[in-house]
Design an enzyme around this catalytic site. Structure first.
Site: not given
Ligand code: BG6
Length: 515
Positions: A215-216, A278
């Site tokens: 989960d980044h 997230h």
């Molecule tokens: C991803 C979603 O996991 O996270 C995207 O699939 C979203 O829809 C993105 O835009 C948002 O990530 P960050 O790091 O730009 O907040």
């Protein structure tokens, strides 16, 4: 404090946080694995996809540049299309030049790195491709002393089981294979049932402790800092509960619409795409109890307990606590159903029914095509009694103290409190500020870099465990089924979402705080 002191402090705090993990479900305070990576080969399945050239190879390159990799390592792209090592390297060079945080890339450095990059052609369901992969890895073991084999599944989820079971059949992964790990990318299912099936099927071919779900958000410095912020300071813990906190707001707002991702996004929607993973991560880290130790299982146990304390909403609850809407114009996006009911915005109120949080609303919102990109956690404290100041100007209502934890952009932490306006008998709200940029400069490693490194060294703290995934789906499933018959509202692109979302908080005498 000079910056070098700050760096040292962070380095020692990092050491404290990086002791070896212990087996799943047990609690001895064993240290985490050493941060120095052992020789490894990582095979990226789905190597011709966007993720590989945007994030993964630039991420490994970043680690190489930071001297965080051992001398012996190999990155092997695995995909269906015929191509030579050379042409794969060229594609990766192009991606790294474009997406690496180290761009512009030094030619000599890329050349040195690219010697470690190669390509393996194969279909995901083709047994011979795995046999030849095994031979290839075996050779690396003999020639380069590489013992650790890592597999990154940058594939569509329907291939997860296929790939892992093929790897299992040739003996490259398995319950007894301690030197191999697999990482998978979300979505981990599209509801509780499919997620459970995925968990159960993968458990037959790989041990949970060797399966890493990325989960980044957990790779973001500001999200990791939440743990430091809460538990490396003594002043927050005594106030971090229902006695002093009125409510918590968690926002992940995006300015961009769905763009070119309509094919994936439509039918998925904001609650599955963002809340299930997230936002739930942000919620659990904000609300969890102090873990017994800082190893991965202790932290993940506490996060799961938070989710378990959220009861499953009934359809009637959903009507009261959840708002969904779609931005105007979404339906005419590329590869989106013109009659789509997919939500691009979610507003949600959750209650965590435990001793720390009973009665404290956690409001969550996320959406695309909103006013601006801003992710923030705001902790709103209870209003102080007015008696003392009610005769003063400007004090019909004292502002509530607020702690803003800004995750991105303009990363920082700000405390808002009341102060006397000089020369007047009046009150004003002022801020105490910590901005990452002014303290630590603009250095901020890519989330993927950190997560890739943890995967390489075998530290699963920042990856999602199966039970976390399932608990989050339990809640999200209840919301989506509560919505099944309800129409989806609309909101204007560039706004802060639908008015129903404001109403959700107004019912409690609250309002979304301007970000
Ligand atoms: C991803 C979603 O996991 O996270 C995207 O699939 C979203 O829809 C993105 O835009 C948002 O990530 P960050 O790091 O730009 O907040």
């Amino acid at each position: 404090m000079p910056d070098s002191d700050a760096t040292q402090l962070l380095a020692s705090a990092h050491l404290i946080l990086t002791r070896k993990p212990y087996a799943h479900g047990t609690h001895p305070a064993l240290p985490k694995p050493p941060r120095r990576a052992k020789p490894f080969a990582v095979v990226i399945f789905g190597a011709s996809g966007d993720l590989t050239k945007r994030k993964l190879v630039p991420g490994v390159f970043g680690l190489f540049k930071e001297k965080a990799l051992p001398d012996q390592f190999e990155v092997i792209g695995f995909a269906r299309r015929e191509k030579s090592d050379e042409s794969f390297r060229e594609e990766m060079e192009e991606g790294t030049k474009k997406f690496s945080r180290f761009a512009p890339i030094d030619a000599a450095e890329w050349k040195a790195f690219s010697q470690h990059v190669s390509y393996h052609v194969g279909n995901f369901d083709e047994a011979e491709a795995y046999q030849s992969l095994k031979l290839r890895l075996e050779k690396l073991r003999q020639s380069h002393g590489i013992e650790q084999f890592l597999f990154y599944l940058a594939t569509a989820p329907e291939f997860f089981y296929e790939v892992v079971s093929q790897l299992n059949k040739v003996g490259l992964v398995g319950p007894d294979n301690e030197n191999s790990r697999v990482v998978i990318e979300k979505p981990f299912g599209h509801d509780f049932k499919s997620a459970k099936e995925l968990v159960t099927s993968l458990q037959t071919v790989i041990d949970e402790s060797n399966l890493y779900r990325i989960d980044h958000y957990l790779g973001k410095e500001t999200v990791q800092n939440l743990i430091y912020f809460r538990f490396a300071n003594s002043i927050y813990e005594p106030i971090w509960n229902r006695a002093l906190i009125d409510h918590v707001q968690i926002t992940v707002a995006e300015a961009e619409g769905v763009g070119t991702r309509g094919g994936y996004y439509d039918g998925v929607g904001a609650v599955r795409d963002m809340v299930q993973n997230h936002l739930m991560q942000l919620l659990t880290i904000t609300a969890m109890e102090p873990p017994g130790s800082l190893n991965s299982e202790a932290i993940r146990d506490e996060k799961v307990k938070v989710l378990r304390s959220i009861s499953t909403p009934t359809p009637e609850d959903v009507a009261r606590i959840a708002v969904r809407a779609q931005y105007e114009g979404y339906r005419s996006s590329d590869r989106v159903d013109p009659n789509s009911k997919t939500e691009t915005y979610v507003g949600l109120k959750l209650l965590i029914d435990n001793w720390r949080w009973a009665g404290v609303p956690f409001y969550l919102r996320t959406g695309k095509a909103l006013t601006k990109r801003a992710s923030e956690i705001v902790v709103v404290f209870r209003r102080p009694p007015l008696a003392l100041f009610k005769t003063q100007d400007n004090c019909e209502q004292l502002h509530r103290n607020r702690l803003h934890i800004r995750l991105q952009p303009d990363e920082g932490i700000h405390l808002r409190f009341n102060a006397k306006v000089p020369g007047k008998s009046a009150m004003g709200a002022v801020d105490m500020d910590f901005a990452y940029k002014s303290k630590f400069g603009s250095y901020s490693p890519e989330a993927y870099e950190r997560l890739l490194h943890d995967f390489i060294v075998g530290d699963s703290t920042l990856f999602t465990r199966a039970d976390e995934v399932l608990e989050a789906w339990r809640i999200v499933d209840a919301i989506t089924s509560g919505w099944a018959q309800a129409p989806v509202g609309l909101y204007r692109g560039g706004s802060w979402g639908p008015s129903e979302s404001d109403a959700l908080l107004e019912k409690d005498g609250n309002g979304w705080i301007d970000l």
